[in-house]
Design an enzyme around this catalytic site. Structure first.
Site, PDB file in Angstrom:
ATOM      1  N   SER A 194     -36.672  14.377  -2.008  1.00 49.07           N
ATOM      2  CA  SER A 194     -36.165  13.976  -3.182  1.00 49.07           C
ATOM      3  C   SER A 194     -36.088  12.554  -3.597  1.00 49.07           C
ATOM      4  CB  SER A 194     -35.043  14.810  -3.395  1.00 49.07           C
ATOM      5  OG  SER A 194     -34.304  14.851  -4.873  1.00 49.07           O
TER       6      SER A 194
ATOM      7  N   ASP B  88     -39.466  23.527  -9.672  1.00 54.68           N
ATOM      8  CA  ASP B  88     -38.828  22.404  -9.545  1.00 54.68           C
ATOM      9  C   ASP B  88     -39.274  21.113 -10.592  1.00 54.68           C
ATOM     10  OD1 ASP B  88     -37.738  19.709  -8.612  1.00 54.68           O
ATOM     11  OD2 ASP B  88     -38.863  20.009  -6.547  1.00 54.68           O
TER      12      ASP B  88
ATOM     13  N   HIS C 234     -35.982  23.424  -5.854  1.00 59.54           N
ATOM     14  CA  HIS C 234     -35.710  21.927  -5.598  1.00 59.54           C
ATOM     15  C   HIS C 234     -34.632  22.116  -4.510  1.00 59.54           C
ATOM     16  CE1 HIS C 234     -35.928  17.522  -5.385  1.00 59.54           C
ATOM     17  NE2 HIS C 234     -34.599  17.736  -5.457  1.00 59.54           N
TER      18      HIS C 234
END
Ligand code: NAG
Ligand code: NAG
Length: 419
Positions: free
Chosen positions: A192, A359, A389
């Protein structure tokens, strides 16, 4: 009696409404994901309320998750853990335990950067601690997990600069020798926002003429890679998807740069570009860089230039002394690695890019895979059709998902082959 039952029914209905979320067909363990997400959403609403009442700012409340998941990194018989300071930057060093080290044997190293939208997270959270231990035991590698400072207290470029300083320190020959690390077998990795920092570090090291030790690989796990277009097909398709709805990602992006809410509102309507950043839109043009299967039925519309942005372009720093918009940051490849021109991508180390269908950041990763491949970089792109995600972090009961274990296994297997 009847009142009680009515209240109970009402309560059940509200709870069901709150927990229930339409989750697309392919996602596994739907109810577990709904319940997990309802916890994140409740916390987010509480954070909004606290901010509204002036008790605590939003990110301050959200930090609760980070604090709750923190563990003390301890040495066990397989992994030796030490907390060090690399040129002023806190790091946690994971090394194979004594019994696993052969005499004089040089080991591989992974520099790991945790996620959390640059505002949350810590290398000491249990899922990161576990991932580091797995990496050490499976690969007989050294893992350096960097505890960089967080926004909004320390906005861009502070988190990047911390990471870069720590990495530069580690990549010195005498430091590598101290940890018995092979200078030819070092990777940078992150998930991320950590994937964003990892991609940016890989680019910056390549451009640094004084840098002697080069990275062999980069592994980017559902990375954030660009801020110019926050309406890519994946942002639209997954705007309400757990556990990273579009609003939260926009909040992270805006707070990475500034606590000024004007930027947040402009980003929500995708009208935060200026004439200057508009020139770089070609690097994040999803109609050029997304395979058709990812474009779906979405039609490309270049992000519009915002009124506030246009005003800023007239007088660079604007009428007030403090710029309303952090223009330099928005066009900076250290914040948006996708903005690097092809010449900067060409010399980059081979890459593993993991993306998830559900995501908002899916298209960031897919576009980077396309651009790196076009530039001649060896890319392994793993797309998880059932992925959401943050999935990799859900390896610990009660929020343990099978997909997290599959992702971890594939990531480790790639490192074993390529590092
Ligand atoms: C994006 O790409 C499409 C097709 O390749 C092109 O028609 C369009 O002009 C591009 N827009 C920008 C802003 O680069
Ligand atoms: C890319 O890497 C894979 C695995 O390491 C290797 O088999 C392949 O030959 C490489 N491709 C190129 C074009 O270098």
């Amino acid at each position: 009696m009847r009142t009680n039952r009515t209240i109970l029914l009402l309560f059940a209905a509200i709870t069901a409404y709150y927990v229930y979320l339409p989750i697309p067909g392919q996602v596994e363990e739907k109810w577990k994901l709904m319940i997990t997400d309802s916890f994140f959403r409740s916390l987010s609403h509480l954070a909004d309320l606290c901010e509204l009442l002036g008790l605590k700012d939003y990110m301050g409340v959200m930090m609760f998750i980070t604090v709750m998941e923190k563990v003390a990194p301890v040495t066990d018989e397989r992994v030796q853990v030490t907390e060090e300071v690399f040129d002023g930057v806190d790091v946690v060093v994971y090394e194979p335990g004594q019994r696993q080290v052969g005499a004089g044997e040089l080991r591989r190293a992974v520099i790991y950067l945790h996620g959390g939208g640059w505002c949350l997270g810590s290398s000491r959270m249990e899922p990161y601690d576990l991932l580091a231990r797995t990496t050490v035991s499976e690969l007989n590698a050294v893992v350096i997990s960097v505890e960089y400072r967080l926004a909004p207290e320390h906005p861009f470029p502070a988190p990047f600069e911390d990471v870069y300083r720590g990495v530069k320190y580690f990549l010195q020959e005498h430091v590598l020798a101290h940890y018995s690390v092979d200078p030819a077998r070092i990777a940078v990795s992150g998930d991320s926002a950590g994937g964003n920092l990892a991609a940016a570090v890989a680019q910056k090291l390549q451009q640094d003429p004084e840098q002697l030790v080069a990275l062999k690989a980069q592994a980017l796990l559902y990375p954030v890679l660009q801020v110019l277009d926050l309406n890519t097909p994946s942002y639209q398709q997954n705007q309400d998807m757990p556990i990273l709805p579009r609003t939260l990602m926009v909040r992270f992006w805006s707070q990475y740069f500034t606590s000024d809410k004007t930027l947040f509102h402009a980003m929500m309507t995708n009208s935060h570009n200026s004439a200057k950043s508009a020139q770089l839109l070609k690097f994040v043009n999803w109609s050029s860089y997304l395979p058709e299967s990812f474009q779906g039925a979405y039609r490309y519309n270049a992000p519009s230039l915002g009124a506030a942005a246009a005003e800023m372009d007239n007088g660079e720093e604007g009428p007030s002394s403090r710029p309303l918009f952090p223009f330099q940051a928005i066009t900076d490849p250290r914040a948006s690695p996708l903005l690097a021109p092809e010449g900067c991508l060409r010399p980059l180390p081979k890459a593993y890019i993991l993306t998830c269908e559900y995501d908002v950041l899916r298209d960031d990763g897919v576009m980077y895979a396309t651009r790196l491949q076009k530039a001649g970089v060896n890319v392994t792109h793993r797309h998880y059709g059932a992925g959401f995600h943050g999935a990799l972090m859900f390896t610990v009961w009660p929020t343990e998902f099978q997909i997290a274990h599959r992702m971890t296994a594939d990531y480790i297997a790639w490192l074993r082959e390529n590092l």
